[in-house]
Motif scaffolding. Structure first.
Motif, PDB file in Angstrom:
ATOM      1  N   THR A  75      45.795  39.305  33.817  1.00 56.90           N
ATOM      2  CA  THR A  75      44.855  38.305  34.549  1.00 56.90           C
ATOM      3  C   THR A  75      43.456  38.911  34.901  1.00 56.90           C
TER       4      THR A  75
ATOM      5  N   PRO B 146      39.387  38.272  36.219  1.00 59.62           N
ATOM      6  CA  PRO B 146      38.690  37.465  37.324  1.00 59.62           C
ATOM      7  C   PRO B 146      37.708  35.998  36.882  1.00 59.62           C
TER       8      PRO B 146
ATOM      9  N   GLU C 166      33.642  34.498  41.185  1.00 56.42           N
ATOM     10  CA  GLU C 166      34.644  33.763  41.850  1.00 56.42           C
ATOM     11  C   GLU C 166      35.850  34.781  42.476  1.00 56.42           C
ATOM     12  N   PRO C 167      36.162  34.739  43.757  1.00 59.04           N
ATOM     13  CA  PRO C 167      37.087  35.783  44.310  1.00 59.04           C
ATOM     14  C   PRO C 167      38.520  35.328  43.846  1.00 59.04           C
TER      15      PRO C 167
ATOM     16  N   CYS D  93      41.577  34.968  40.277  1.00 53.44           N
ATOM     17  CA  CYS D  93      41.687  35.364  39.014  1.00 53.44           C
ATOM     18  C   CYS D  93      42.437  34.256  38.213  1.00 53.44           C
TER      19      CYS D  93
ATOM     20  N   SER E 192      32.329  41.183  43.044  1.00 51.30           N
ATOM     21  CA  SER E 192      33.656  40.858  43.614  1.00 51.30           C
ATOM     22  C   SER E 192      33.155  40.576  45.053  1.00 51.30           C
TER      23      SER E 192
ATOM     24  N   ILE F 189      40.984  39.605  46.050  1.00 47.19           N
ATOM     25  CA  ILE F 189      41.294  38.399  44.922  1.00 47.19           C
ATOM     26  C   ILE F 189      42.382  37.429  45.376  1.00 47.19           C
TER      27      ILE F 189
END
Length: 288
Positions: A81, A83, A87-88, A90, A234, A257
């Motif tokens: 996965t 990120p 964007e928070p 994945c 993040s 996330i």
């Protein structure tokens, strides 16, 4: 019952990449030219390929470990996965073009410039010098091109495509938008104000996060009461400061996330927010 094969598969390379692209990098110039040097015993297998403008090149990512070091990946297995930028959330490696393929297989559609015997001169091959080539296949637009295929919005922004998948966009990219809505609503609740009553909003974070706060609070750059610093980080560094005429509240986010927008709507506030601080007449009151 599905039986998954466990034995490794051995494939003899059909050629090798000869290129000036010798070191792993986060970017690649698809205007660069390189050469695929095919095995001499396969020269006759290339007869007629020069009449095609493009070909598929399938290759083995023999220097994947170099790429993992480049991204400072310290675990034994490559990431599955990755990120989103700003964007928070994945996405799985199979919804990206990342070199982090579990099979270490890569592929690329390239422009075939010319053939000289067992040498194929191409443009746009994103494989390092010395990469083993596993297969070559002709590119046929009638079968290989789908102009109306849907692509998520984040790919559109980076690659100037004209189609989007709204469903995918909401479930993944709009994680930041949903997080902004909840953050803005929380700040207004603490101040006891409604939409449009805040006098100033200061935001640091992703641009979708800022749009969510704008939608919740009514503050706007156009009104001159929203100030935005875009962060490509993040969520642990994202924050909102919202003020009315007498008080201001600062909300900092947890470094978390999320699987999608629906998770942001459902989780408790202690998952979302790392700290909430209210200031009134130079006095500070911390709330969790």
């Amino acid at each position: 019952m599905v039986i998954m094969p466990k034995e490794p598969i051995s494939i003899r390379p059909v050629g090798v990449v000869v290129s000036d692209f010798k070191e792993c990098s986060r970017t690649f110039d698809y205007n660069k030219e390189s050469m695929v040097y095919m095995r001499e015993d396969l020269t006759d297998a290339l007869i007629g390929i020069e009449y095609f403008s493009h070909i598929h090149v399938v290759y083995y990512q023999h220097r994947r470990e170099d790429w993992l070091r480049l991204i400072e990946w310290e675990q034994d297995e490559p990431p599955i996965t990755l990120p989103f930028a700003s964007e928070p959330a994945c996405q799985g490696v199979y919804s990206t073009r990342s070199p982090s393929r579990p099979s270490a297989m890569g592929s690329c559609v390239v422009e075939l410039l010319k053939r000289e015997g067992n040498r194929l001169y191409v443009k746009g091959l994103d494989a390092l010098d010395g990469t083993p080539v596993l297969d070559i296949k002709i590119y046929i637009p009638h079968y290989d091109a789908f102009p109306l295929a849907e692509t998520p919005l984040n790919w559109c922004m980076g690659h100037e495509l004209i189609t989007t998948s709204r469903h995918f966009h909401w479930d993944t990219v709009n994680t930041g938008l949903t997080l902004g809505l909840r953050t803005g609503a929380k700040a207004m609740q603490i101040l006891g104000i409604g939409r449009g009553e805040a006098v100033r909003a200061e935001i640091a974070g992703g641009h979708f996060f800022a749009q969510g706060i704008e939608g919740a609070t009514g503050c706007s750059v156009l009104r001159g009461n929203l100030f935005f610093e875009e962060l490509h980080t993040s969520p642990g560094q994202w924050k909102l400061l919202l003020a009315d005429n007498s008080r201001e509240v600062e909300i900092r986010l947890n470094d978390h996330i999320y699987a999608g927008a629906s998770e942001v709507l459902e989780v408790d506030e202690y998952v979302l927010f790392a700290a909430v601080q209210v200031r009134e007449k130079n006095n500070c009151e911390d709330r969790q």
